[in-house]
Motif scaffolding. Structure first.
Motif, PDB file in Angstrom:
ATOM      1  N   GLN A  86       2.674   4.236  17.769  1.00  0.00           N
ATOM      2  CA  GLN A  86       3.340   4.191  16.957  1.00  0.00           C
ATOM      3  C   GLN A  86       3.800   4.833  16.676  1.00  0.00           C
ATOM      4  OE1 GLN A  86       0.597   4.255  13.547  1.00  0.00           O
ATOM      5  NE2 GLN A  86       0.907   6.482  13.475  1.00  0.00           N
ATOM      6  N   ALA A  87       5.271   4.508  15.457  1.00  0.00           N
ATOM      7  CA  ALA A  87       6.548   5.350  15.805  1.00  0.00           C
ATOM      8  C   ALA A  87       6.172   6.340  14.728  1.00  0.00           C
ATOM      9  CB  ALA A  87       7.587   3.726  15.560  1.00  0.00           C
ATOM     10  N   HIS A  88       6.787   7.459  14.363  1.00  0.00           N
ATOM     11  CA  HIS A  88       7.273   8.296  13.583  1.00  0.00           C
ATOM     12  C   HIS A  88       7.402   7.563  12.661  1.00  0.00           C
ATOM     13  CE1 HIS A  88       6.873  12.627  12.726  1.00  0.00           C
ATOM     14  NE2 HIS A  88       8.983  12.472  11.844  1.00  0.00           N
ATOM     15  N   SER A  89       8.028   7.117  12.230  1.00  0.00           N
ATOM     16  CA  SER A  89       8.223   6.556  10.608  1.00  0.00           C
ATOM     17  C   SER A  89       6.869   5.970   9.954  1.00  0.00           C
ATOM     18  CB  SER A  89       9.253   5.515  10.756  1.00  0.00           C
ATOM     19  OG  SER A  89       8.865   4.420  11.994  1.00  0.00           O
ATOM     20  N   ASP A  90       5.945   5.616  11.284  1.00  0.00           N
ATOM     21  CA  ASP A  90       4.802   4.652  10.574  1.00  0.00           C
ATOM     22  C   ASP A  90       3.816   6.608  10.332  1.00  0.00           C
ATOM     23  OD1 ASP A  90       6.338   2.336  11.207  1.00  0.00           O
ATOM     24  OD2 ASP A  90       5.142   2.153  13.359  1.00  0.00           O
ATOM     25  N   GLN A  91       3.907   6.687  10.654  1.00  0.00           N
ATOM     26  CA  GLN A  91       3.531   8.252  10.586  1.00  0.00           C
ATOM     27  C   GLN A  91       3.211   9.015   9.118  1.00  0.00           C
ATOM     28  OE1 GLN A  91       3.314  11.511  13.538  1.00  0.00           O
ATOM     29  NE2 GLN A  91       1.762  10.515  15.299  1.00  0.00           N
ATOM     30  N   LEU A  92       4.436   8.683   8.840  1.00  0.00           N
ATOM     31  CA  LEU A  92       4.947   9.476   8.055  1.00  0.00           C
ATOM     32  C   LEU A  92       5.086   8.910   6.610  1.00  0.00           C
ATOM     33  CD1 LEU A  92       8.779  11.080   8.424  1.00  0.00           C
ATOM     34  CD2 LEU A  92       6.736  12.223   8.528  1.00  0.00           C
ATOM     35  N   GLN A  93       5.050   7.431   6.810  1.00  0.00           N
ATOM     36  CA  GLN A  93       4.402   6.486   6.117  1.00  0.00           C
ATOM     37  C   GLN A  93       3.088   6.640   5.317  1.00  0.00           C
ATOM     38  OE1 GLN A  93       6.246   4.654   3.767  1.00  0.00           O
ATOM     39  NE2 GLN A  93       4.263   3.938   2.894  1.00  0.00           N
ATOM     40  N   GLN A  94       2.063   6.850   6.325  1.00  0.00           N
ATOM     41  CA  GLN A  94       0.960   7.125   6.535  1.00  0.00           C
ATOM     42  C   GLN A  94       0.565   7.818   5.476  1.00  0.00           C
ATOM     43  OE1 GLN A  94      -0.384   6.946  10.276  1.00  0.00           O
ATOM     44  NE2 GLN A  94      -2.340   5.020   9.722  1.00  0.00           N
ATOM     45  N   TYR A  95       1.368   9.196   5.862  1.00  0.00           N
ATOM     46  CA  TYR A  95       1.212  10.919   5.234  1.00  0.00           C
ATOM     47  C   TYR A  95       1.500  10.413   3.185  1.00  0.00           C
ATOM     48  CZ  TYR A  95       0.298  14.006   8.984  1.00  0.00           C
ATOM     49  OH  TYR A  95       0.091  14.050  10.249  1.00  0.00           O
ATOM     50  N   LYS A  96       2.586   9.775   2.981  1.00  0.00           N
ATOM     51  CA  LYS A  96       3.228   9.602   1.922  1.00  0.00           C
ATOM     52  C   LYS A  96       1.680   8.251   1.557  1.00  0.00           C
ATOM     53  CE  LYS A  96       8.058   8.604   3.129  1.00  0.00           C
ATOM     54  NZ  LYS A  96       9.185   8.244   3.031  1.00  0.00           N
ATOM     55  N   GLU A  97       1.129   7.857   1.672  1.00  0.00           N
ATOM     56  CA  GLU A  97       0.418   6.698   1.404  1.00  0.00           C
ATOM     57  C   GLU A  97      -0.999   7.983   0.876  1.00  0.00           C
ATOM     58  OE1 GLU A  97      -0.302   3.305   3.481  1.00  0.00           O
ATOM     59  OE2 GLU A  97       1.680   2.455   3.766  1.00  0.00           O
ATOM     60  N   THR A  98      -1.113   8.639   2.069  1.00  0.00           N
ATOM     61  CA  THR A  98      -2.663   9.070   1.986  1.00  0.00           C
ATOM     62  C   THR A  98      -2.191  10.536   0.990  1.00  0.00           C
ATOM     63  OG1 THR A  98      -1.950  10.427   3.664  1.00  0.00           O
ATOM     64  CG2 THR A  98      -3.545   8.075   3.745  1.00  0.00           C
ATOM     65  N   GLN A  99      -0.725  11.151   0.609  1.00  0.00           N
ATOM     66  CA  GLN A  99      -0.815  12.052   0.196  1.00  0.00           C
ATOM     67  C   GLN A  99      -0.173  11.731  -1.499  1.00  0.00           C
ATOM     68  OE1 GLN A  99       4.202  13.208  -0.812  1.00  0.00           O
ATOM     69  NE2 GLN A  99       2.676  15.701  -0.253  1.00  0.00           N
ATOM     70  N   SER A 100      -0.052  10.113  -1.819  1.00  0.00           N
ATOM     71  CA  SER A 100      -0.381   9.486  -3.007  1.00  0.00           C
ATOM     72  C   SER A 100      -1.333   9.494  -3.833  1.00  0.00           C
ATOM     73  CB  SER A 100       0.386   8.216  -3.449  1.00  0.00           C
ATOM     74  OG  SER A 100       0.081   7.228  -4.496  1.00  0.00           O
ATOM     75  N   ASP A 101      -2.690   9.721  -2.713  1.00  0.00           N
ATOM     76  CA  ASP A 101      -4.020   9.029  -3.627  1.00  0.00           C
ATOM     77  C   ASP A 101      -4.531  10.232  -3.458  1.00  0.00           C
ATOM     78  OD1 ASP A 101      -3.852   6.620  -2.746  1.00  0.00           O
ATOM     79  OD2 ASP A 101      -4.596   6.354  -1.063  1.00  0.00           O
ATOM     80  N   ILE A 102      -4.002  11.518  -2.861  1.00  0.00           N
ATOM     81  CA  ILE A 102      -4.509  12.455  -2.937  1.00  0.00           C
ATOM     82  C   ILE A 102      -4.724  13.422  -4.485  1.00  0.00           C
ATOM     83  CG2 ILE A 102      -3.944  14.734  -1.571  1.00  0.00           C
ATOM     84  CD1 ILE A 102      -7.070  14.032  -0.961  1.00  0.00           C
ATOM     85  N   ILE A 103      -2.603  12.759  -4.315  1.00  0.00           N
ATOM     86  CA  ILE A 103      -2.795  13.521  -5.757  1.00  0.00           C
ATOM     87  C   ILE A 103      -3.771  13.317  -7.300  1.00  0.00           C
ATOM     88  CG2 ILE A 103      -0.642  13.025  -7.125  1.00  0.00           C
ATOM     89  CD1 ILE A 103       0.892  13.831  -4.760  1.00  0.00           C
TER      90      ILE A 103
END
Length: 142
Positions: A79-96
């Motif tokens: 997967q592209a780096h931009s897709d990884q960043l999107q996964q981090y954004k989504e999981t960061q929102s959940d962990i917050i």
């Protein structure tokens, strides 16, 4: 010492908070990897707390517990780096959301962990954990 049934109720609360279909309460990384092996999407993993005791002697000892909660997504091969960043954004929102629930709010009469040690809380990004998952973890003592 928190009863495992009470900790499982907490995991259920977080599952509902995040709108997930399931959660896992595990004791080791190996167990978690085995449970996630054939899954995809977002996973909530709540690690069974460790208990330790502090104090100069048995009469003055107090028990403390430590746990870690993961919100991770299966990384797709190539997967592209931009897709990884999107996964981090989504999981960061959940962990917050989980952090906010752990801290409690002024409106809540009973906080999730009234004796949580805020200085002990640490949120970390995770990469290639549990055999190819990425996301965030939150570690805390209570």
């Amino acid at each position: 010492m928190i009863l495992l049934s009470k900790f499982e109720e907490l995991a259920e609360t977080f599952k509902t908070l995040l709108g997930l279909e399931e959660y896992f309460v595990t004791s080791t990384a190996e167990q978690t990897q085995n449970l996630l092996q054939d899954r995809s999407g977002t996973a909530l993993i709540c690690v069974i707390p460790s208990t330790f005791f502090e104090g100069p002697n048995p009469d003055a000892a107090r028990s403390m517990e430590e746990s870690i909660i993961y919100v991770v997504q299966k990384e797709l091969d190539g997967q592209a780096h931009s897709d990884q960043l999107q996964q981090y954004k989504e999981t960061q929102s959940d962990i917050i959301k989980i952090k906010d629930k752990l801290f409690g709010t002024d409106e809540e009469e009973c906080k999730t962990f009234p004796f949580i040690e805020i200085r002990s809380m640490m949120i970390d990004p995770e990469y290639n954990i549990f055999g190819g998952w990425i996301g965030y973890s939150i570690k805390f003592k209570f």
